[in-house]
Design a protein around this motif. Sequence first.
Motif, PDB file in Angstrom:
ATOM      1  N   ILE A  42      -5.336  25.269 -37.511  1.00 41.00           N
ATOM      2  CA  ILE A  42      -5.820  24.757 -38.796  1.00 41.00           C
ATOM      3  C   ILE A  42      -5.178  23.412 -39.113  1.00 41.00           C
ATOM      4  CG2 ILE A  42      -5.812  25.149 -41.294  1.00 41.00           C
ATOM      5  CD1 ILE A  42      -6.003  28.162 -40.692  1.00 41.00           C
ATOM      6  N   VAL A  43      -3.863  23.333 -38.933  1.00 42.00           N
ATOM      7  CA  VAL A  43      -3.141  22.092 -39.249  1.00 42.00           C
ATOM      8  C   VAL A  43      -3.606  20.958 -38.344  1.00 42.00           C
ATOM      9  CG1 VAL A  43      -0.876  20.981 -39.305  1.00 42.00           C
ATOM     10  CG2 VAL A  43      -1.149  23.294 -40.189  1.00 42.00           C
ATOM     11  N   MET A  44      -3.806  21.249 -37.063  1.00 41.58           N
ATOM     12  CA  MET A  44      -4.280  20.223 -36.126  1.00 41.58           C
ATOM     13  C   MET A  44      -5.670  19.749 -36.526  1.00 41.58           C
ATOM     14  SD  MET A  44      -3.352  18.512 -33.462  1.00 41.58           S
ATOM     15  CE  MET A  44      -3.907  17.690 -31.970  1.00 41.58           C
ATOM     16  N   GLY A  45      -6.535  20.680 -36.920  1.00 41.51           N
ATOM     17  CA  GLY A  45      -7.877  20.308 -37.340  1.00 41.51           C
ATOM     18  C   GLY A  45      -7.874  19.414 -38.569  1.00 41.51           C
ATOM     19  N   ILE A  46      -7.042  19.756 -39.544  1.00 45.24           N
ATOM     20  CA  ILE A  46      -6.933  18.937 -40.760  1.00 45.24           C
ATOM     21  C   ILE A  46      -6.376  17.560 -40.421  1.00 45.24           C
ATOM     22  CG2 ILE A  46      -5.755  18.715 -42.987  1.00 45.24           C
ATOM     23  CD1 ILE A  46      -5.850  21.782 -43.189  1.00 45.24           C
ATOM     24  N   SER A  47      -5.374  17.517 -39.556  1.00 43.34           N
ATOM     25  CA  SER A  47      -4.739  16.246 -39.183  1.00 43.34           C
ATOM     26  C   SER A  47      -5.736  15.312 -38.506  1.00 43.34           C
ATOM     27  CB  SER A  47      -3.547  16.499 -38.249  1.00 43.34           C
ATOM     28  OG  SER A  47      -2.571  17.311 -38.878  1.00 43.34           O
ATOM     29  N   TYR A  95       7.451  21.721 -41.527  1.00 45.91           N
ATOM     30  CA  TYR A  95       8.287  21.434 -40.362  1.00 45.91           C
ATOM     31  C   TYR A  95       8.072  22.456 -39.235  1.00 45.91           C
ATOM     32  CZ  TYR A  95      12.328  20.327 -37.489  1.00 45.91           C
ATOM     33  OH  TYR A  95      13.143  19.983 -36.437  1.00 45.91           O
ATOM     34  N   ASP A  96       7.947  23.747 -39.582  1.00 46.60           N
ATOM     35  CA  ASP A  96       7.774  24.769 -38.549  1.00 46.60           C
ATOM     36  C   ASP A  96       6.488  24.548 -37.754  1.00 46.60           C
ATOM     37  OD1 ASP A  96      10.132  25.961 -39.254  1.00 46.60           O
ATOM     38  OD2 ASP A  96       9.206  27.455 -40.573  1.00 46.60           O
ATOM     39  N   VAL A  97       5.419  24.215 -38.468  1.00 46.11           N
ATOM     40  CA  VAL A  97       4.146  23.946 -37.783  1.00 46.11           C
ATOM     41  C   VAL A  97       4.253  22.680 -36.960  1.00 46.11           C
ATOM     42  CG1 VAL A  97       1.678  23.528 -38.086  1.00 46.11           C
ATOM     43  CG2 VAL A  97       2.871  25.099 -39.617  1.00 46.11           C
ATOM     44  N   SER A  98       4.960  21.691 -37.505  1.00 44.18           N
ATOM     45  CA  SER A  98       5.165  20.446 -36.771  1.00 44.18           C
ATOM     46  C   SER A  98       5.861  20.703 -35.436  1.00 44.18           C
ATOM     47  CB  SER A  98       5.988  19.475 -37.617  1.00 44.18           C
ATOM     48  OG  SER A  98       6.274  18.291 -36.897  1.00 44.18           O
TER      49      SER A  98
END
Length: 208
Positions: A42-47, A95-98
């Motif tokens: 999800i985070v990669m898609g948003i980024s 940070y954890d997702v990063s």
Amino acid sequence: MAEKTDNRQVFLNPLSRNNPVVVQILGICSVLAVTAKLEPAIVMGISVTAVLAFSNVIISLIRNTIPTNIRIIVQLVVVAGLVVIVDQLLKAYAYDVSKQLSVFIGLIITNCILMGRLEAFAMANRPLPAFLDGIGNGLGYAAILIIVGFFRELLGSGTLLGFQVVPQCFYEAGYVNNGLMILPPMALIVVACIIWVQRARNKDLREE
């Protein structure tokens, strides 16, 4: 009215009929790398969506002032600057997702979807259509990541977003997580299944 219709198609086509992953077969590398869990997907898609939308707008705004012989360099500089901003924001607030995404945030710079849209669309269109094109292609890319991440985490770990979904009684009855689902090759198989469904629904996409 025609312009509104065109803008609508620019936004909607990448979500299905011209999806950058399952139709154009772009951005496959990150699909393999970040979809073992749903949250980083999800985070990669948003980024990618954010970087693609804003880089499209910036390049569209300055397209008439960019010398032809250095246009690729200018595009890379714009994308790199936006990626650095996204990377710093993730380190500050997620940070954890990063850490899970690791180098793959930096590799957004080389994502062929971004460079393809900048070269093929942003360089030839005004800012609003360019923004809609960026959002549409970004969301189309994100949708595939989320679908793949959903099935890989659910079937491979029995969780979604880190929360246990498969009831404990299933495990007590003999259910076992499919460890193959968290391996990169399974991402390709899930994407292949999505492509199959896409081609089945849109017969005009089939190769004769």
